[in-house]
Every structure is written in structure tokens, then in C-alpha cells.
Design a protein around this motif. Structure first.
Motif, PDB file in Angstrom:
ATOM      1  N   GLN A   5      -6.704  -5.503   4.379  1.00  0.00           N
ATOM      2  CA  GLN A   5      -7.682  -4.660   3.691  1.00  0.00           C
ATOM      3  C   GLN A   5      -7.035  -3.450   3.022  1.00  0.00           C
ATOM      4  OE1 GLN A   5     -10.075  -4.587   7.496  1.00  0.00           O
ATOM      5  NE2 GLN A   5     -11.741  -4.489   5.994  1.00  0.00           N
ATOM      6  N   MET A   6      -5.781  -3.201   3.314  1.00  0.00           N
ATOM      7  CA  MET A   6      -5.087  -2.021   2.803  1.00  0.00           C
ATOM      8  C   MET A   6      -4.381  -2.268   1.479  1.00  0.00           C
ATOM      9  SD  MET A   6      -5.783   0.320   4.920  1.00  0.00           S
ATOM     10  CE  MET A   6      -7.350  -0.528   4.903  1.00  0.00           C
ATOM     11  N   ASP A   7      -4.348  -3.485   1.015  1.00  0.00           N
ATOM     12  CA  ASP A   7      -3.643  -3.801  -0.231  1.00  0.00           C
ATOM     13  C   ASP A   7      -4.087  -2.840  -1.332  1.00  0.00           C
ATOM     14  OD1 ASP A   7      -1.548  -5.431  -0.940  1.00  0.00           O
ATOM     15  OD2 ASP A   7      -2.814  -6.958  -1.856  1.00  0.00           O
ATOM     16  N   GLY A   8      -3.160  -1.989  -1.795  1.00  0.00           N
ATOM     17  CA  GLY A   8      -3.432  -1.025  -2.847  1.00  0.00           C
ATOM     18  C   GLY A   8      -3.986   0.303  -2.370  1.00  0.00           C
ATOM     19  N   ALA A   9      -4.223   0.462  -1.083  1.00  0.00           N
ATOM     20  CA  ALA A   9      -4.820   1.696  -0.550  1.00  0.00           C
ATOM     21  C   ALA A   9      -3.767   2.792  -0.369  1.00  0.00           C
ATOM     22  CB  ALA A   9      -5.496   1.404   0.788  1.00  0.00           C
ATOM     23  N   ASN A  10      -4.255   4.000  -0.137  1.00  0.00           N
ATOM     24  CA  ASN A  10      -3.415   5.144   0.173  1.00  0.00           C
ATOM     25  C   ASN A  10      -3.621   5.476   1.651  1.00  0.00           C
ATOM     26  OD1 ASN A  10      -1.722   7.375  -0.130  1.00  0.00           O
ATOM     27  ND2 ASN A  10      -3.392   8.704  -0.733  1.00  0.00           N
ATOM     28  N   PHE A  69       0.856  -1.185   0.000  1.00  0.00           N
ATOM     29  CA  PHE A  69       0.000   0.000   0.000  1.00  0.00           C
ATOM     30  C   PHE A  69       0.889   1.231   0.000  1.00  0.00           C
ATOM     31  CE2 PHE A  69       0.464  -1.561   4.324  1.00  0.00           C
ATOM     32  CZ  PHE A  69       0.806  -0.443   5.064  1.00  0.00           C
ATOM     33  N   ASN A  70       0.280   2.345  -0.321  1.00  0.00           N
ATOM     34  CA  ASN A  70       0.988   3.612  -0.351  1.00  0.00           C
ATOM     35  C   ASN A  70       0.914   4.201   1.051  1.00  0.00           C
ATOM     36  OD1 ASN A  70       2.204   5.956  -1.136  1.00  0.00           O
ATOM     37  ND2 ASN A  70       0.670   6.512  -2.658  1.00  0.00           N
ATOM     38  N   LEU A  71       2.043   4.375   1.719  1.00  0.00           N
ATOM     39  CA  LEU A  71       2.091   4.917   3.068  1.00  0.00           C
ATOM     40  C   LEU A  71       2.815   6.254   3.043  1.00  0.00           C
ATOM     41  CD1 LEU A  71       1.642   4.728   6.133  1.00  0.00           C
ATOM     42  CD2 LEU A  71       3.802   3.454   6.267  1.00  0.00           C
ATOM     43  N   ASN A  72       2.085   7.305   3.343  1.00  0.00           N
ATOM     44  CA  ASN A  72       2.663   8.649   3.384  1.00  0.00           C
ATOM     45  C   ASN A  72       3.417   8.982   2.093  1.00  0.00           C
ATOM     46  OD1 ASN A  72       1.622   8.952   5.966  1.00  0.00           O
ATOM     47  ND2 ASN A  72       3.489   8.182   6.922  1.00  0.00           N
TER      48      ASN A  72
END
Length: 163
Positions: free
Chosen positions: A66-71, A6-9
Motif C-alpha cells: 500500500q506504500m508504493d509511491g507514498a511518503n 516509496f519515499n522513506l525519510n
């Protein structure tokens, strides 16, 4: 164990955790993002609030899977090159930071509000931070800080807040 991306910061992040690991655990224990606090662990206090795809969420209630691919944006993601975000500055200037435990969650909830509504009413501000508990400030200075940040952005000609 599985790997989730996922995209983190603003940075693509890959982490290997169990499928039942909460986002809060992943952030604090696996990625060193300790600005996100663990309060109740049950979604009642808001100390663990982060933004996922622009919305404020309790990171103790959602799974990393649940964060796979999230920002995902944490409090650490608001400052840029050592310079505080205007919302963080407004909290300090308004005296909305006391013990500081609730502050990251409050700021993240406020940022999510300002993303969708750069000129919130008092009622909208109260509603946006309703899920964040503070035992020190009485909320007045927190609401003042959010209003101050919104007004400051308007004065600078900023019509939308950045994620």
C-alpha cells in the motif's frame, strides 16, 4: 515477492517483499528502521506509529504494498545530521521519556498533530495520542512535551512544522 518503491525519510527506497508483508516488518526487518517498535501487532498500542503522507498510522496494520509511491517518515527521519528534532528535544526536556518503548510512536503521533495544527489545545493533544499506550509516564509529561514543542516553535516564529 514484488518490488515496492516509496519515499522513506526523504530518500527513495525500493524493497522486495511479499505482498502480505506489513510496513512494520519491512521497516524493522528489511530496512533496519528499528526505532519503530512492535508492541501488540494489532493496532492497539501505537508503538509502531509512523507517518504516511503526513498522517499518523499504525505500521502493523498496513501493508508495504500500500506504500508504493507514498511518503513514509519514521522516528529516524526526524533528526537531521545527528541533531534531534525540536519535538524530540522537548520530550527529553519534559521528562516524557521513561522506558522509551512508546516514545517513537508518541513522537510520530505528536508530529502528525503539529503538522496539521501547530498550536493544539490540551484536548487536541490528548486526542492525538489516544492511540498510543504508555505504562510509565501517566501521559502528563508527554502532553507537556508536545505543548512545549508547540510553544517553542511559535517563539521561534515557526508557523508550520515540516514533514
Amino acid at each position: 515477492m514484488a518490488v515496492y518503491s516509496f519515499n522513506l525519510n526523504g530518500k527513495l527506497t525500493r524493497v522486495e517483499v511479499n505482498s502480505d508483508t506489513t510496513l512494520l516488518e519491512t521497516l524493522r526487518q528489511h530496512l533496519g528502521m528499528t526505532g519503530t517498535k512492535e508492541g501488540c501487532g494489532k493496532g492497539e498500542c501505537g508503538a509502531c506509529t509512523v507517518m504516511v503522507d503526513g498522517k499518523a498510522v499504525n505500521s502493523c496494520l498496513i501493508l508495504t504494498s500500500q506504500m508504493d509511491g507514498a511518503n513514509v517518515v519514521t522516528i529516524e527521519g526526524l533528526a537531521s545530521e545527528g541533531v534531534f528534532d525540536p519535538l524530540q528535544d522537548a520530550f527529553m526536556e519534559a521528562g516524557a521519556v521513561q522506558c522509551g518503548f512508546c516514545t517513537p510512536g508518541m513522537i510520530m503521533s505528536a508530529r502528525a498533530l503539529l503538522l496539521k495544527n501547530p498550536s493544539p489545545t490540551d484536548e487536541q493533544i490528548k486526542e492525538s495520542i489516544a492511540g498510543n499506550l504508555c505504562r510509565c509516564t501517566g501521559y502528563v509529561k508527554i502532553a507537556d512535551a508536545i505543548k512545549k514543542a508547540a510553544a517553542s516553535a511559535k517563539e521561534r516564529g515557526v508557523e508550520t512544522w515540516k514533514l
